[in-house]
Write an enzyme that holds these catalytic residues in place. Structure first.
Site, mmCIF file in Angstrom:
data_model
loop_
_atom_site.group_PDB
_atom_site.id
_atom_site.type_symbol
_atom_site.label_atom_id
_atom_site.label_comp_id
_atom_site.label_asym_id
_atom_site.label_seq_id
_atom_site.Cartn_x
_atom_site.Cartn_y
_atom_site.Cartn_z
ATOM 1 N N GLU A 1 0.724 -1.030 0.261
ATOM 2 C CA GLU A 1 0.372 0.446 -0.231
ATOM 3 C C GLU A 1 0.636 1.196 0.261
ATOM 4 O O GLU A 1 1.710 1.114 0.680
ATOM 5 C CB GLU A 1 -0.845 0.023 1.089
ATOM 6 C CG GLU A 1 -1.933 1.055 1.202
ATOM 7 C CD GLU A 1 -3.200 1.032 2.107
ATOM 8 O OE1 GLU A 1 -3.979 1.210 2.146
ATOM 9 O OE2 GLU A 1 -2.700 0.965 3.719
ATOM 10 N N GLU B 1 -6.171 -2.969 13.498
ATOM 11 C CA GLU B 1 -5.818 -3.357 12.323
ATOM 12 C C GLU B 1 -7.385 -4.875 11.689
ATOM 13 O O GLU B 1 -7.365 -4.259 10.250
ATOM 14 C CB GLU B 1 -4.700 -3.760 12.009
ATOM 15 C CG GLU B 1 -3.661 -3.260 12.221
ATOM 16 C CD GLU B 1 -3.305 -1.587 11.274
ATOM 17 O OE1 GLU B 1 -4.328 -1.613 10.060
ATOM 18 O OE2 GLU B 1 -2.456 -0.696 11.252
ATOM 19 N N MET C 1 9.262 4.797 12.033
ATOM 20 C CA MET C 1 9.246 6.351 11.863
ATOM 21 C C MET C 1 8.960 6.851 12.937
ATOM 22 O O MET C 1 9.260 8.239 13.248
ATOM 23 C CB MET C 1 8.925 6.194 10.271
ATOM 24 C CG MET C 1 9.989 5.876 9.773
ATOM 25 S SD MET C 1 9.785 6.490 7.953
ATOM 26 C CE MET C 1 8.966 6.095 7.403
ATOM 27 N N LYS C 2 7.276 6.736 13.052
ATOM 28 C CA LYS C 2 7.268 7.444 14.769
ATOM 29 C C LYS C 2 7.796 8.172 15.948
ATOM 30 O O LYS C 2 7.880 9.316 16.755
ATOM 31 C CB LYS C 2 5.982 6.279 15.441
ATOM 32 C CG LYS C 2 4.841 7.468 15.745
ATOM 33 C CD LYS C 2 3.244 6.579 16.181
ATOM 34 C CE LYS C 2 2.751 7.224 16.894
ATOM 35 N NZ LYS C 2 1.596 7.055 17.785
ATOM 36 N N PHE D 1 6.797 0.718 10.278
ATOM 37 C CA PHE D 1 5.228 1.546 10.184
ATOM 38 C C PHE D 1 4.611 0.255 11.738
ATOM 39 O O PHE D 1 4.903 -0.037 11.641
ATOM 40 C CB PHE D 1 4.441 0.942 9.464
ATOM 41 C CG PHE D 1 5.299 2.252 8.232
ATOM 42 C CD1 PHE D 1 5.530 3.050 7.277
ATOM 43 C CD2 PHE D 1 5.431 1.307 6.839
ATOM 44 C CE1 PHE D 1 5.658 3.209 6.210
ATOM 45 C CE2 PHE D 1 6.247 1.658 5.460
ATOM 46 C CZ PHE D 1 6.015 2.841 5.456
ATOM 47 N N GLY E 1 0.859 -0.590 11.520
ATOM 48 C CA GLY E 1 0.900 -1.680 11.179
ATOM 49 C C GLY E 1 0.203 -1.483 10.034
ATOM 50 O O GLY E 1 -0.102 -0.439 9.407
ATOM 51 N N ASP F 1 1.811 8.034 -1.721
ATOM 52 C CA ASP F 1 2.198 7.972 -0.928
ATOM 53 C C ASP F 1 2.614 9.529 -0.619
ATOM 54 O O ASP F 1 2.378 10.043 0.370
ATOM 55 C CB ASP F 1 3.773 7.042 -0.726
ATOM 56 C CG ASP F 1 3.226 6.273 -0.561
ATOM 57 O OD1 ASP F 1 2.046 5.211 -0.767
ATOM 58 O OD2 ASP F 1 4.288 4.785 -1.161
ATOM 59 N N GLU G 1 -10.149 4.529 5.784
ATOM 60 C CA GLU G 1 -9.327 4.630 7.471
ATOM 61 C C GLU G 1 -10.072 5.497 8.613
ATOM 62 O O GLU G 1 -9.906 5.297 9.001
ATOM 63 C CB GLU G 1 -8.236 5.278 7.063
ATOM 64 C CG GLU G 1 -6.942 4.655 6.092
ATOM 65 C CD GLU G 1 -6.809 3.291 7.329
ATOM 66 O OE1 GLU G 1 -6.845 3.398 7.932
ATOM 67 O OE2 GLU G 1 -5.641 2.971 6.373
HETATM 68 ZN ZN ZN Z 1 -5.440 1.709 8.661
#
Ligand code: ZN
Length: 639
Positions: free
Chosen positions: A155, A312, A595-596, A283, A285, A393, A334
């Site tokens: 994705e 998820e 990365m968060k 990421f 999830g 993206d 989302e």
């Molecule tokens: Zn999601």
């Protein structure tokens, strides 16, 4: 009114008319393929995992029916080496047209396709190291340090560098995955057979009977072991980590599934497994069917990050069963998922928790839109416009998640109650399961379902919600759980500013005893937010004194194993310029890859001590995911 949207009210029609697509559902602008002319009935991947060369080698086969007579078929590819193409077993000529930027390289196959005359298309190919879907980890990047590891992230539009495909969420088909590897394999499907071949290679056969789009295809292969976390769920990870993962998830997973089933309908995918990846997973999830991919930072020992699993899992209905037709309508994936995730929280922990989670989400939305700068005029709209060859993206942000959630929440509130909205949830997912749709089909279905409440729905400011950039109207949330955090933070600031001598006596460990980790996060964020407000400075003498006392009283922050809490605690300590903590943050950055945390962690360290930040990055850069490494280099100005 358009024939495509017979149920929409005249008022709503006057708002959406300038935007509605000519055909329904709206065509996906992020694919170069000729997907509208064909129906894929089945997709089969036969691949060998070659760890030494870091490639997948094999073929993809499609069982396809043309919907019209046509002379060519076009598939999406990116960075693939195409070897040959056959139709019904006969070699066909093919052509790769010039690269089209982020949308990749279209593969043209010429043939006299006749409407309804089904055929079998087989393409032999190899992936290449330039592909963006696959990440090949060297042994040092894994927990075991001995064996290599492969995992994918398709994705939004990276599947085209995994296999040639109609790379659009509008095309869904059942899949078969036949994968040869020297290490255990997981795919987006159910394992049907495992056959040992020669030289330590095993053939793994998977099938996915539910039609899925290309972006939900996944592969993982590495030193994987599994343990049960529920009657239909297992967790997979490297052996040394297995017990911790099992303990983290075993109490909640089945509860989440059952609760989601009561909100929507039965879980259709049979098994629900979770793969906890190595630290370099950049990421949080990814909702691959049957096998959610998750960051190891969820494993905090306190079960406080399992709401990511609720998220998820909710994708099993929102996104995976009912799918956005293109990434312009990503909020349907989302926004619905966040809505279901918070309804699960509400059913398990109470309405206050749903609102608390929504308040945290609202703050994220504010921060995300503020950080967009000049791109906010495009990317903070609910319905996106990606019609100019955009890389989807680039448009990814909190907006589809939180603006999408808030729209559904607002519809629920407009209808008067959760109970009034609940029947629509079941209807919507039943109507569109196995399909892909756009925002306009959603609206038409909403107005169809509430045909006796169109006046009420017309009170919604649709123009603002659907098309205006920036924040939507803010709902009234129940602030009970947030208020406790805000008032404790306010009390600290007041005592530091007015009565620093009573810091020692005014606070005690019991202040935060009953806080959840989300509350701890909100509390710590609030403390940091006072920096430079009305001249307040954490690095002042009294600010630092308060930190020393806080460390003593609130020992659970220093001892936390929850990355969400650890990171925010470090942020407070570095804001107060407590130099003895710099090296501790540096050491911690060697243990996480998400990365968060990694990116803002280096930004903090760089502001405090640039030399240490650069030395730390040099020490650990090989352990980070290439995407993460590139981003940190950019953040530190090392390019
Ligand atoms: Zn999601």
């Amino acid at each position: 009114m358009s024939a495509n949207y017979p149920n929409i009210s005249p008022k709503l029609w006057s708002i959406i008319a300038p935007h509605v697509p000519q055909s329904s559902p709206e065509q996906d602008p992020s694919t170069l393929s000729s997907y509208l002319k064909f129906k894929v009935e089945k997709s089969i991947l036969d691949l060998k995992v070659k760890f030494t060369d870091k490639i997948l080698d094999g073929s993809v086969t499609y069982i396809i029916k043309p919907l019209v007579d046509t002379k060519e078929l076009v598939l999406d590819t990116a960075h693939l080496k195409i070897k040959n193409v056959t139709i019904n077993g006969t070699i066909q000529s093919f052509e790769l047209k010039p690269s089209n930027g982020p949308l990749g390289v279209p593969l043209y196959v010429n043939y006299d396709f006749k409407a309804d005359e089904g055929f079998k298309l087989e393409i032999s190919y190899e992936t290449t190291k330039k592909g963006t879907a696959l990440q090949w980890l060297e042994p040092p990047q894994t927990d075991g340090k001995k064996l290599p590891y492969l995992f994918s992230q398709c994705e939004a539009i990276h599947a085209r560098s995994f296999f040639p495909c109609f790379d659009t969420p509008s095309v869904k088909s059942p899949f078969e995955f036949n994968i040869q590897s020297s290490l255990p394999v997981l795919m987006s499907g159910l394992l049907s057979k495992k056959t040992p071949l020669e030289n330590g290679i095993t053939l793994y056969n998977f099938y996915q009977p539910v039609p899925i789009p290309s972006y939900l295809c996944s592969i993982a292969s590495g030193d994987l072991k599994d343990a049960p976390i529920g009657p239909r769920s297992r967790v997979w990870t490297e052996p040394s980590f297995l017990e911790a993962c099992q303990n983290e998830f075993k109490d909640d997973t089945e509860n989440f599934i059952k609760t989601a089933e009561s909100l929507v309908f039965e879980y259709e995918w049979k098994d629900y497994d979770v793969l906890v990846l190595p630290q370099s997973m950049p990421f949080g999830g990814m909702e691959h069917p049957n096998c959610t991919f998750a960051t190891p930072t969820l494993i905090s020992g306190d079960k406080e990050n399992v709401d990511v699993i609720a998220h998820e899992l909710s994708h099993s209905w929102a996104g995976n069963l009912v799918t956005n037709g293109s990434f312009e309508h990503f909020w349907l994936n989302e926004g619905w998922t966040v809505y279901l995730e918070r309804r699960i929280l509400e059913r398990l922990h109470g309405e206050k928790h749903r609102h608390f989670s929504s308040i945290i989400g609202w703050t994220d939305l504010e921060n995300s839109i503020a950080a967009m700068g000049s791109t906010a005029s495009r990317y903070s709209k609910l319905v996106l416009n990606l019609k100019h060859g955009d890389d989807p993206d680039d448009s990814f942000s909190t907006v589809p998640y939180e603006k999408g959630f808030n729209l559904l929440f607002h519809i629920e509130q407009t209808l008067g109650s959760k109970e009034a909205f609940d029947p629509f949830i079941k209807h919507y997912f039943e109507k569109f399961k196995y399909k892909s749709l756009d925002t306009y089909q959603f609206l038409d279905t909403l107005y169809e379902f509430y045909s006796d409440k169109k006046d009420l729905l017309d009170t919604i400011d649709w123009e603002t919600w659907l098309y205006a950039p920036g924040l939507p109207p803010k709902p009234d949330f129940d602030t009970t759980l947030a208020d406790e955090c805000f008032s404790l933070a306010g009390r600290w600031i007041k005592v530091i500013s007015n009565a620093p001598d009573s810091l020692e006596s005014d606070f005690s460990p019991s202040d935060i005893e009953n806080f959840t980790s989300n509350q701890n996060g909100v509390f710590l964020d609030k403390l940091v937010s006072y920096q430079n407000q009305d001249g307040f400075d954490w690095s002042s003498k009294n600010g630092q004194k308060a930190i020393r006392i806080m460390k003593k009283k609130y020992t659970k922050y220093e001892n936390s194993s929850n990355a969400e809490v650890i990171f925010r605690w470090f942020r407070l300590l570095l804001t107060a310029q407590i130099q003895s903590e710099y090296q501790k943050l540096a050491d911690w950055l060697g243990t996480v890859g998400r990365m968060k945390f990694v990116r803002p962690g280096y930004v903090l360290l760089n502001e405090a001590d640039r030399e240490l930040a650069i030395a730390t990055f040099k020490k650990y850069e090989q352990s980070y995911h290439p995407i993460c490494k590139a981003m940190v280099m950019k953040d530190l100005g090392l390019n």
